[in-house]
Design a protein around this motif. Structure first.
Motif, mmCIF file in Angstrom:
data_model
loop_
_atom_site.group_PDB
_atom_site.id
_atom_site.type_symbol
_atom_site.label_atom_id
_atom_site.label_comp_id
_atom_site.label_asym_id
_atom_site.label_seq_id
_atom_site.Cartn_x
_atom_site.Cartn_y
_atom_site.Cartn_z
ATOM 1 N N VAL A 162 0.862 -1.186 0.000
ATOM 2 C CA VAL A 162 0.000 0.000 0.000
ATOM 3 C C VAL A 162 0.901 1.240 0.000
ATOM 4 N N ARG A 167 -2.910 3.820 -3.172
ATOM 5 C CA ARG A 167 -4.091 4.256 -2.416
ATOM 6 C C ARG A 167 -4.928 5.238 -3.256
ATOM 7 N N GLU A 171 -8.815 4.738 -4.362
ATOM 8 C CA GLU A 171 -9.838 5.741 -4.032
ATOM 9 C C GLU A 171 -10.551 6.226 -5.290
#
Length: 199
Positions: A162, A167, A171
């Motif tokens: 991650v 990320r 999103e």
């Protein structure tokens, strides 16, 4: 409390003495005995376990190392496991023409194979061998602890670490999915309203 500390100090001192008298270079052991050195990921060898060459029962380890005899292809250990027993019959063995010795065989408890010998009587030049466990290298195998390398592959897709970039991508995908679900819900409402108005 003072007796316990004294006991701990005595135990620590005896442990230190044990390691001082049996300084082991396991990489040298492996190299001398088997002509190969299996290094782990840190470049050092772990302790060596010696096993019967026939039935693979453990017979000793490098923590009991006492030396080796390159000319006779033997190793000497100070201690062995219960899988080794000393034979009863004493016989004469000549290490060289002028060095007759009395020996008894070392046998594997599992398969009764002769693994080596114990010198019970020796001339002065072979006193270092007396009452040590002398194993024939041809009759034993070894395993270096920590040398295992096979692992099971993790099930499922490979996991990505991650990171901020990863990320951000996740999103963005969630926002797009949410917009798609909202658009589908609005369209479904419109279809339901059209069906109810047509009735």
């Amino acid at each position: 409390m003072a007796a316990r500390e004294k006991s701990l100090k005595h135990r620590q001192q005896s442990v230190n003495n044990t390691f001082e008298t049996s300084g082991i270079d396991s990489s040298a052991v492996e190299e001398k005995l088997f002509g190969q050195v299996e290094a782990d990921e840190y470049g050092e060898d772990g302790p060596v376990v010696f096993i019967c060459g026939k039935c693979k029962l453990p017979v000793g380890d490098s923590m009991s190392w006492d030396g080796s005899e390159d000319g006779q292809n033997q190793i000497r250990l100070k201690r062995v496991t219960d899988n080794v027993f000393v034979g009863k019959d004493t016989r004469v063995y000549e290490a060289s023409k002028r060095s007759p010795c009395l020996i008894v065989d070392l046998l594997c408890r599992g398969c009764h194979s002769v693994l080596g010998m114990v010198f019970t009587s020796t001339p002065k030049n072979l006193d270092h061998k007396r009452f040590t466990f002398c194993f024939n290298v041809a009759d034993i195998d070894s395993y270096v602890l920590g040398s295992a390398s096979q692992m099971l592959a993790a099930e499922g897709p490979k996991e990505q670490p991650v990171t901020l970039e990863y990320r951000g991508i996740v999103e963005q995908q969630l926002i797009e999915m949410k917009m798609l679900v909202v658009a589908m819900a609005q369209r479904l409402e419109e279809i339901e309203a059209g069906l109810q108005g047509g009735m």
